[in-house]
Design a protein around this motif. Structure first.
Motif, PDB file in Angstrom:
ATOM      1  N   UNK A 212       0.835  -1.212   0.000  1.00 26.95           N
ATOM      2  CA  UNK A 212       0.000   0.000   0.000  1.00 26.95           C
ATOM      3  C   UNK A 212       0.865   1.257   0.000  1.00 26.95           C
ATOM      4  N   UNK A 213       1.902   1.236   0.810  1.00 24.30           N
ATOM      5  CA  UNK A 213       2.779   2.397   0.897  1.00 24.30           C
ATOM      6  C   UNK A 213       3.580   2.604  -0.384  1.00 24.30           C
ATOM      7  N   UNK A 214       4.058   1.512  -0.988  1.00 22.61           N
ATOM      8  CA  UNK A 214       4.932   1.623  -2.162  1.00 22.61           C
ATOM      9  C   UNK A 214       4.173   1.862  -3.462  1.00 22.61           C
ATOM     10  N   UNK A 215       2.994   1.240  -3.596  1.00 22.89           N
ATOM     11  CA  UNK A 215       2.303   1.238  -4.886  1.00 22.89           C
ATOM     12  C   UNK A 215       1.054   2.106  -4.943  1.00 22.89           C
ATOM     13  N   UNK A 216       0.481   2.436  -3.798  1.00 24.26           N
ATOM     14  CA  UNK A 216      -0.801   3.144  -3.783  1.00 24.26           C
ATOM     15  C   UNK A 216      -0.688   4.520  -3.147  1.00 24.26           C
TER      16      UNK A 216
END
Length: 382
Positions: A212-216
């Motif tokens: 979630x942190x890296x891609x969204x």
């Protein structure tokens, strides 16, 4: 009957509302206007999903009927007495229903009139029958098959036996491939409140959160978000895994306000992980130490007798009416969390949120059903 007991702590301030009667009236008025206040608000929630079989365990039968084990202690003594020999147990299923911390919490929030995008283990390629009855305000995005839990209920608690099935093999890549990154980005970036719960039962929770942190959640968000975390029972997870989870939670704080909800057992584990092996008996002291040590905006610790919250403005304590013989206890914590999140969306502070959380949980335990706004308003109306 609605009973609340409050202990004044230093720095406590709730918008200068001076007494409890006014505070209760303030909450009731907000609930009466909830449809307007909640209009257009969206929640994104993840990532578990279980089918729950709620059972009572048979102690013995006689001419008058079946006698069940009343307490965990009684059940434990019986099991210990059988050491060295084989034995069998009979259980009686009360109900089979949707389960998992996220689905129960999301369903409760949906019943309060809030739209919830649920990313979870609901079944593939088709949603499992247990979840087809979820509230219409829930939109399901399923990435794998649900686990199965046998919940043995007793007057003083419950024992949960979980079969994980495909859940132990699913990670962030599974979610991206099944749900799609475009849909995930839409779901989580448009949400005002993101609820991530039951970290402990999913082997790859840290992968999901990191994803979630890296891609969204990349780059500045249009608005500051609210994040709500409940790790669930961390007893089987290592100190290293718990530390990694907390570091991820602190990273989510970059994008908004973070609340971490713990029960007493989870708080004890956190204290031993981050503070000291010698555990204080005082739950308030445990929470104060954790709030000081962790970079989290609000920490909540609760059990059946007391709930405490810590934030930058102070410490708040709420002692709800104790329910000695609940109609159902499985899901009580999830309803507590739903009530707390409702209060957050209504703009309440931690003090009022504790009141809402305990009231929601109490109604659920007494009736076996998650309350809607009407039931909550009536409850606060006395």
């Amino acid at each position: 009957m609605l009973l609340f007991y409050w202990i004044k702590m230093p720095r406590r301030n709730w918008n200068m509302v001076p007494d409890m009667n006014e505070k209760l009236q303030h909450i009731q008025q907000a609930l009466q206007n909830a449809s307007t206040l909640l209009c257009g608000k969206k929640i994104a929630a993840g990532f578990d999903g279980f089918v729950d079989s709620i059972v009572k365990v048979v102690n013995y039968k006689n001419d008058y009927g079946t006698v069940f084990f009343r307490t965990i202690s009684e059940f434990g003594t019986y099991i210990s007495s059988k050491s060295g020999s084989g034995f069998s147990l009979e259980s009686e299923e009360l109900i089979q229903k949707l389960g998992g911390n996220m689905p129960i919490m999301a369903n409760a929030l949906a019943g309060m009139g809030i739209g919830v995008n649920c990313v979870g283990a609901f079944g593939v390629p088709n949603v499992a029958p247990a979840f087809t009855g979820m509230h219409a305000n829930c939109e399901l995005h399923s990435y794998t098959n649900p686990g199965f839990t046998t919940a043995m209920e007793f007057a003083d608690g419950k024992i949960m036996l979980a079969q994980m099935t495909d859940l132990n093999h699913a990670n962030w890549d599974t979610i991206k491939q099944t749900v799609g990154l475009e849909k995930l980005t839409e779901v989580f970036t448009q949400a005002e409140l993101i609820c991530l719960v039951n970290w402990s039962e999913l082997d790859h929770s840290n992968s999901m959160w990191q994803g979630l942190l890296d891609d969204v959640l990349t780059g500045p968000q249009s608005t500051q978000k609210q994040f709500f975390f409940d790790l669930s029972d961390c007893s089987k997870r290592s100190a290293g895994a718990i530390t990694s989870a907390i570091k991820l939670i602190e990273q989510f704080g970059t994008y908004g306000q973070v609340t971490l909800s713990l029960n007493r057992n989870e708080a004890n584990i956190f204290y031993r992980t981050f503070i000291d092996d010698v555990l204080p008996e005082d739950m308030q002291l445990i929470g104060e130490k954790l709030f000081t040590a962790l970079k989290i905006d609000t920490i909540v610790i609760h059990n059946s007798k007391i709930s405490i919250a810590w934030d930058k403005n102070g410490t708040y304590i709420n002692e709800p009416t104790f329910i000695s013989d609940p109609k159902i206890s499985t899901g009580a914590g999830d309803n507590f969390n739903a009530g707390y999140c409702l209060a957050v969306l209504l703009g309440f502070n931690a003090e009022a949120a504790l009141m809402m959380a305990n009231s929601t949980s109490n109604i659920y335990m007494n009736t076996g059903e998650s309350p809607g706004i009407t039931e909550l308003a009536a409850y606060f109306g006395g």
